[in-house]
Motif scaffolding. Structure first.
Motif, short mmCIF file in Angstrom:
data_model
loop_
_atom_site.label_atom_id
_atom_site.label_comp_id
_atom_site.label_asym_id
_atom_site.label_seq_id
_atom_site.Cartn_x
_atom_site.Cartn_y
_atom_site.Cartn_z
N TYR A 180 -10.96 4.09 8.00
CA TYR A 180 -9.94 4.91 8.65
C TYR A 180 -8.60 4.57 8.02
O TYR A 180 -8.23 3.40 7.91
CB TYR A 180 -9.87 4.60 10.15
N GLY A 181 -7.88 5.59 7.60
CA GLY A 181 -6.57 5.36 6.97
C GLY A 181 -5.87 6.68 6.71
O GLY A 181 -6.16 7.70 7.33
N LEU A 182 -4.94 6.63 5.77
CA LEU A 182 -4.20 7.82 5.37
C LEU A 182 -4.48 8.10 3.90
O LEU A 182 -4.51 7.17 3.09
CB LEU A 182 -2.69 7.61 5.56
N THR B 157 -2.96 1.37 -0.33
CA THR B 157 -3.90 0.32 0.06
C THR B 157 -5.24 0.94 0.46
O THR B 157 -6.30 0.41 0.11
CB THR B 157 -3.33 -0.53 1.20
N CYS B 158 -5.20 2.05 1.18
CA CYS B 158 -6.43 2.73 1.58
C CYS B 158 -7.19 3.23 0.35
O CYS B 158 -8.41 3.12 0.28
CB CYS B 158 -6.13 3.90 2.51
N ARG C 278 -3.25 -0.44 8.03
CA ARG C 278 -4.34 0.21 7.31
C ARG C 278 -4.85 -0.66 6.17
O ARG C 278 -4.11 -1.47 5.65
CB ARG C 278 -3.85 1.54 6.73
N PRO C 279 -6.09 -0.40 5.82
CA PRO C 279 -7.09 0.43 6.46
C PRO C 279 -7.78 -0.30 7.61
O PRO C 279 -7.74 -1.52 7.71
CB PRO C 279 -8.09 0.71 5.35
N TRP D 233 -6.51 -4.88 3.93
CA TRP D 233 -7.30 -5.06 2.72
C TRP D 233 -6.90 -6.37 2.04
O TRP D 233 -6.66 -6.46 0.86
CB TRP D 233 -7.12 -3.85 1.78
N GLY D 234 -6.85 -7.41 2.86
CA GLY D 234 -6.52 -8.74 2.36
C GLY D 234 -7.74 -9.42 1.75
O GLY D 234 -8.85 -8.88 1.74
#
Length: 104
Positions: free
Chosen positions: A4-6, A11-12, A81-82, A94-95
């Motif tokens: 789920y993101g944009l 990053t997504c 996000r995400p 997203w680390g």
């Protein structure tokens, strides 16, 4: 696996490219399902809302004091996000820890 993101979020896009089998859902157009939002809020608490975003900085103090789930419903871009749902296990961001868990 659902991400789920944009669609405009760098990053997504990086996460989606790395996770070749992930299904992408744009929270701006598709929304975030209420049950996923509740589960994510239960798991991550205040970290679910990105308080460093320009959207957050543009909110009034009264808006900022609202329930986080209501805020995310009204302003999807506020979500960190995400948000990744891997068979019921949720990951936020997203680390390195998320990448290690999902890419091994």
């Amino acid at each position: 696996m659902i991400l789920y993101g944009l669609k405009t979020c760098d990053t997504c896009r990086k996460a989606l490219k790395s996770l070749g089998n992930a299904e992408f859902r744009d929270i701006r157009t598709d929304g975030l399902p209420k049950e996923v939002a509740r589960a994510a809020h239960d798991r991550f608490g205040a970290a679910l809302v990105n308080r460093q975003s320009t959207t957050w900085r543009g909110l009034s103090d009264a808006e900022r004091a609202r329930n986080p789930l209501e805020l995310l419903a009204d302003y999807p871009a506020l979500m960190k996000r995400p948000l990744i749902d891997d068979a019921g296990t949720l990951y936020l961001g997203w680390g390195r820890d998320t990448q290690a868990a999902l890419l091994e």
